[in-house]
Design an enzyme around this catalytic site. Structure first.
Site, PDB file in Angstrom:
ATOM      1  N   ASN A 161      50.081  30.693  46.920  1.00 20.74           N
ATOM      2  CA  ASN A 161      48.814  31.384  46.781  1.00 20.74           C
ATOM      3  C   ASN A 161      47.789  30.436  46.163  1.00 20.74           C
ATOM      4  O   ASN A 161      48.012  29.895  45.082  1.00 20.74           O
ATOM      5  CB  ASN A 161      48.940  32.615  45.885  1.00 20.74           C
ATOM      6  CG  ASN A 161      47.600  33.302  45.678  1.00 20.74           C
ATOM      7  OD1 ASN A 161      47.029  33.865  46.607  1.00 20.74           O
ATOM      8  ND2 ASN A 161      47.056  33.216  44.461  1.00 20.74           N
ATOM      9  N   GLU A 162      46.673  30.232  46.862  1.00 18.41           N
ATOM     10  CA  GLU A 162      45.545  29.472  46.349  1.00 18.41           C
ATOM     11  C   GLU A 162      45.934  28.109  45.771  1.00 18.41           C
ATOM     12  O   GLU A 162      45.766  27.852  44.561  1.00 18.41           O
ATOM     13  CB  GLU A 162      44.775  30.310  45.318  1.00 18.41           C
ATOM     14  CG  GLU A 162      44.320  31.647  45.894  1.00 18.41           C
ATOM     15  CD  GLU A 162      43.369  32.419  44.997  1.00 18.41           C
ATOM     16  OE1 GLU A 162      43.284  32.108  43.812  1.00 18.41           O
ATOM     17  OE2 GLU A 162      42.691  33.328  45.506  1.00 18.41           O
ATOM     18  N   TYR A 306      36.217  36.377  47.703  1.00 18.26           N
ATOM     19  CA  TYR A 306      35.570  37.364  46.831  1.00 18.26           C
ATOM     20  C   TYR A 306      34.054  37.282  46.839  1.00 18.26           C
ATOM     21  O   TYR A 306      33.375  38.253  46.573  1.00 18.26           O
ATOM     22  CB  TYR A 306      36.085  37.204  45.392  1.00 18.26           C
ATOM     23  CG  TYR A 306      37.521  37.621  45.240  1.00 18.26           C
ATOM     24  CD1 TYR A 306      37.839  38.921  44.888  1.00 18.26           C
ATOM     25  CD2 TYR A 306      38.560  36.732  45.500  1.00 18.26           C
ATOM     26  CE1 TYR A 306      39.159  39.339  44.770  1.00 18.26           C
ATOM     27  CE2 TYR A 306      39.889  37.136  45.383  1.00 18.26           C
ATOM     28  CZ  TYR A 306      40.172  38.443  45.024  1.00 18.26           C
ATOM     29  OH  TYR A 306      41.473  38.845  44.921  1.00 18.26           O
ATOM     30  N   GLU A 372      43.302  38.723  50.386  1.00 17.12           N
ATOM     31  CA  GLU A 372      42.714  39.338  49.189  1.00 17.12           C
ATOM     32  C   GLU A 372      41.213  39.425  49.360  1.00 17.12           C
ATOM     33  O   GLU A 372      40.568  38.434  49.714  1.00 17.12           O
ATOM     34  CB  GLU A 372      42.966  38.489  47.929  1.00 17.12           C
ATOM     35  CG  GLU A 372      44.380  38.444  47.432  1.00 17.12           C
ATOM     36  CD  GLU A 372      44.489  37.609  46.143  1.00 17.12           C
ATOM     37  OE1 GLU A 372      43.453  37.262  45.545  1.00 17.12           O
ATOM     38  OE2 GLU A 372      45.619  37.296  45.756  1.00 17.12           O
ATOM     39  N   TRP A 416      42.239  43.652  47.544  1.00 15.60           N
ATOM     40  CA  TRP A 416      42.746  43.335  46.212  1.00 15.60           C
ATOM     41  C   TRP A 416      42.029  44.249  45.235  1.00 15.60           C
ATOM     42  O   TRP A 416      40.808  44.127  45.097  1.00 15.60           O
ATOM     43  CB  TRP A 416      42.492  41.868  45.845  1.00 15.60           C
ATOM     44  CG  TRP A 416      42.996  41.557  44.472  1.00 15.60           C
ATOM     45  CD1 TRP A 416      42.324  41.730  43.288  1.00 15.60           C
ATOM     46  CD2 TRP A 416      44.304  41.078  44.132  1.00 15.60           C
ATOM     47  NE1 TRP A 416      43.143  41.383  42.236  1.00 15.60           N
ATOM     48  CE2 TRP A 416      44.359  40.976  42.731  1.00 15.60           C
ATOM     49  CE3 TRP A 416      45.443  40.731  44.872  1.00 15.60           C
ATOM     50  CZ2 TRP A 416      45.493  40.546  42.047  1.00 15.60           C
ATOM     51  CZ3 TRP A 416      46.564  40.300  44.187  1.00 15.60           C
ATOM     52  CH2 TRP A 416      46.576  40.207  42.794  1.00 15.60           C
ATOM     53  N   GLU A 423      44.318  40.510  34.776  1.00 23.11           N
ATOM     54  CA  GLU A 423      43.394  39.612  35.473  1.00 23.11           C
ATOM     55  C   GLU A 423      43.310  38.251  34.754  1.00 23.11           C
ATOM     56  O   GLU A 423      42.256  37.816  34.316  1.00 23.11           O
ATOM     57  CB  GLU A 423      42.033  40.305  35.623  1.00 23.11           C
ATOM     58  CG  GLU A 423      40.967  39.537  36.367  1.00 23.11           C
ATOM     59  CD  GLU A 423      41.384  38.971  37.722  1.00 23.11           C
ATOM     60  OE1 GLU A 423      42.154  39.625  38.449  1.00 23.11           O
ATOM     61  OE2 GLU A 423      40.944  37.850  38.036  1.00 23.11           O
TER      62      GLU A 423
HETATM   63  C1  PNW Z   1      42.415  35.460  42.966  1.00 17.40           C
HETATM   64  N1  PNW Z   1      39.623  31.241  38.739  1.00 17.40           N
HETATM   65  O1  PNW Z   1      41.958  34.191  42.704  1.00 17.40           O
HETATM   66  C2  PNW Z   1      43.876  35.593  42.664  1.00 17.40           C
HETATM   67  O2  PNW Z   1      44.676  35.254  43.763  1.00 17.40           O
HETATM   68  C3  PNW Z   1      44.254  36.900  42.109  1.00 17.40           C
HETATM   69  O3  PNW Z   1      45.472  36.765  41.444  1.00 17.40           O
HETATM   70  C4  PNW Z   1      43.158  37.446  41.213  1.00 17.40           C
HETATM   71  O4  PNW Z   1      43.512  38.621  40.562  1.00 17.40           O
HETATM   72  C5  PNW Z   1      41.915  37.636  42.060  1.00 17.40           C
HETATM   73  O5  PNW Z   1      41.514  36.396  42.541  1.00 17.40           O
HETATM   74  C6  PNW Z   1      40.735  38.245  41.353  1.00 17.40           C
HETATM   75  O6  PNW Z   1      40.177  37.357  40.436  1.00 17.40           O
HETATM   76  C7  PNW Z   1      41.340  33.617  41.645  1.00 17.40           C
HETATM   77  O7  PNW Z   1      39.191  30.120  39.097  1.00 17.40           O
HETATM   78  C8  PNW Z   1      40.746  32.413  41.970  1.00 17.40           C
HETATM   79  O8  PNW Z   1      39.537  31.604  37.562  1.00 17.40           O
HETATM   80  C9  PNW Z   1      40.186  31.645  41.031  1.00 17.40           C
HETATM   81  C10 PNW Z   1      40.207  32.064  39.712  1.00 17.40           C
HETATM   82  C11 PNW Z   1      40.772  33.266  39.349  1.00 17.40           C
HETATM   83  C12 PNW Z   1      41.352  34.047  40.321  1.00 17.40           C
END
Ligand code: PNW
Length: 480
Positions: A161-162, A306, A372, A416, A423
């Site tokens: 993931n990411e 997002y 997501e 999501w 979080e």
């Molecule tokens: C997502 N950051 O990515 C995650 O995959 C989820 O777990 C998370 O709950 C969702 O976003 C909502 O935030 C993220 O750079 C990507 O802080 C980047 C960050 C945080 C979450």
């Protein structure tokens, strides 16, 4: 049209399961990080989270009520292999995932499973985490066990993931564990290992399981659409494209294209390394054999998104022995909609349509799944969540335009998240859930929000029906 479209919701292990040391689970880097006071807002932890470890039936009940076609979740590596290695297997952890998967299958809900959503077993961080190439073998043996154990029922696998967040936020910015603040080099070395680990797992699936299990496997980058600040300025257009290549192409160019990093990335990092008088580029180089091994190791294109951002070209200062940013800096799009709780995540739905078209063009029309998409709202979790309904309405609208008008090869959309959860650095505030979870109550009761009812209607109608189209109108009237 839209016959096999897979509507679903997503979650991840550390964010919902709790049971952080239950029944023989080993500690992960997130367990240890959250246990140190001051690291997380309000000193929140995922020790109990939504207590999903003890609530398989309740969670499946929520999924049935939503009417989802799929449920996407992740496996906790250290719940299955407490020390990260296959010499000790925690059968209670395996039982938990078997109960969950069996429950989903019994209810006609397709499980979509991510092998790694950031919660590395601490024992593997102790040997250097993703900076140690031993992780390639170790991740492969974990994945192999999961294919063998769950692959009779799980037909959709995501390795990482990411990966950009793993490399950049964990080893560049140092905001996430292992909190290494080395933006100029560590993220590139880590990404190099992540790509090899991904490819290795893909080949294991291909060689040992695909014929008998018949599933698909890929990885899931995070992508925010970026718009050039001045659309008539070619330097801004180039900067926006460069930003996407550093963010996404870093991982998907090797996998979906030619086994190698994007040209612009090789050029820019190489050039700047030279200006720093370094003997070689800070961006590692793949051998021809490695390129061949990595190329083509994804069956479908998945991503999380997002928000959208604005990018302008910038000449960044070179500081050879300290901080190093090779990427263009981005700022938020000033949408007409208020920003969500996470201050730089503005709802910019039209960016998703453009992003889908970019993926279609850049990677030659792959089958695409949005894994997501959602909005965090900073409030004591109101079940009357108009902000979230508006977010989903506009984002799903743009998704359907890409599908119907632009012929994007879209196969699924996941919201999501199934429910409010942990979080990361923000603890339990903001909330992203379609269901409210009462974290003050030891039973962690779940309550559907209005957005859950709204999303269930979209799923039932396989799109946005006319009576939901009118939502914006009633919303405006209520708010105005
Ligand atoms: C997502 N950051 O990515 C995650 O995959 C989820 O777990 C998370 O709950 C969702 O976003 C909502 O935030 C993220 O750079 C990507 O802080 C980047 C960050 C945080 C979450």
């Amino acid at each position: 049209m839209f016959e096999d479209f897979s509507w679903g919701v997503s979650s991840s292990a550390y964010q919902i399961e709790g049971g952080w040391d239950a029944d023989g689970k080993g500690p992960s880097i997130w367990d240890n990080f959250t246990h140190i006071p001051g690291n997380i807002k309000n000193n929140d932890t995922g020790d109990i989270a939504c207590d999903s470890y003890n609530k398989v039936e309740e969670d499946i009940y929520l999924l049935r009520a939503l009417g989802v076609k799929n449920y996407h979740f992740s496996l906790s590596w250290s719940r299955i292999f407490p020390s990260g290695r296959n010499n000790l297997i925690n059968s209670h952890g395996v039982d938990y995932y078997n109960r969950l998967i069996d429950g989903l299958v019994a209810n006609n809900i397709t499980p979509m499973v991510t092998l790694y959503h950031w919660d590395l077993p601490q024992a593997l961080q102790d040997i250097g985490g993703w900076e140690n190439s031993a992780l390639i073998d170790l991740f492969d043996s974990f994945a192999d066990f999961c294919f063998q154990t769950f692959g009779d029922r799980v037909k959709f696998w995501i390795t990482l993931n990411e990966p950009q967040v793993i490399a950049w936020v964990g080893y560049g910015l140092g905001a996430f564990p292992p909190n290494i603040n080395d933006p100029g080099t560590a993220p590139y070395r880590v990404a190099h290992i992540l790509l090899k680990a991904h490819a290795r797992v893909y080949h294991t699936y291909d060689d040992k399981y695909r014929a008998s299990q018949g599933g698909v496997i890929t990885l899931c980058p995070n992508i925010e659409w970026v718009e050039p600040k001045t659309p008539t300025d070619p330097r801004d257009i180039e900067a926006a494209d460069r930003h996407l290549q550093f963010l996404v192409g870093w991982f998907t160019h090797p996998i979906f294209k030619n086994g190698d990093y994007p040209e612009v990335m090789k050029w820019k990092v190489g050039n700047r390394s030279e200006l720093q008088n370094l003997p070689s580029s800070r961006l590692p180089v793949f051998t021809a054999e490695e390129r061949e091994y990595i190329r083509g190791t994804a069956d479908v294109f998945c991503f999380n998104t997002y928000t959208s951002k604005i990018v302008t070209h910038a000449v960044t200062q070179l500081r050879p022995f300290s901080y190093e940013y090779d990427q263009e800096v981005s700022t938020s799009v000033d949408s007409s909609w208020p920003s969500s709780a996470i201050s730089d995540q503005r709802a910019v739905a039209w960016g998703l349509r453009r992003l889908l078209n970019w993926i279609k063009e850049e990677y030659e029309n792959p089958p695409i799944y949005i894994i997501e998409n959602g909005v965090g709202v900073k409030t004591t979790s109101d079940v009357d969540d108009n902000t979230r309904i508006f977010y989903y309405k506009t984002y799903i609208d743009e998704t359907l335009k890409a599908y119907n008008l632009d012929n994007v090869n879209l196969r699924g959309y996941n919201a999501w998240s199934l429910m409010d959860n942990f979080e990361w650095l923000n603890g339990y505030d903001p909330r992203f859930g379609l269901h409210q979870v009462d974290f003050d109550n030891p039973n962690r009761p779940r309550t559907p929000k209005r957005s859950a009812v709204y999303y269930a209607e979209i799923i039932r109608n396989n799109g946005i029906p006319i009576h939901l189209q009118l939502f914006k109108l009633s919303f405006t009237v209520i708010e105005g």
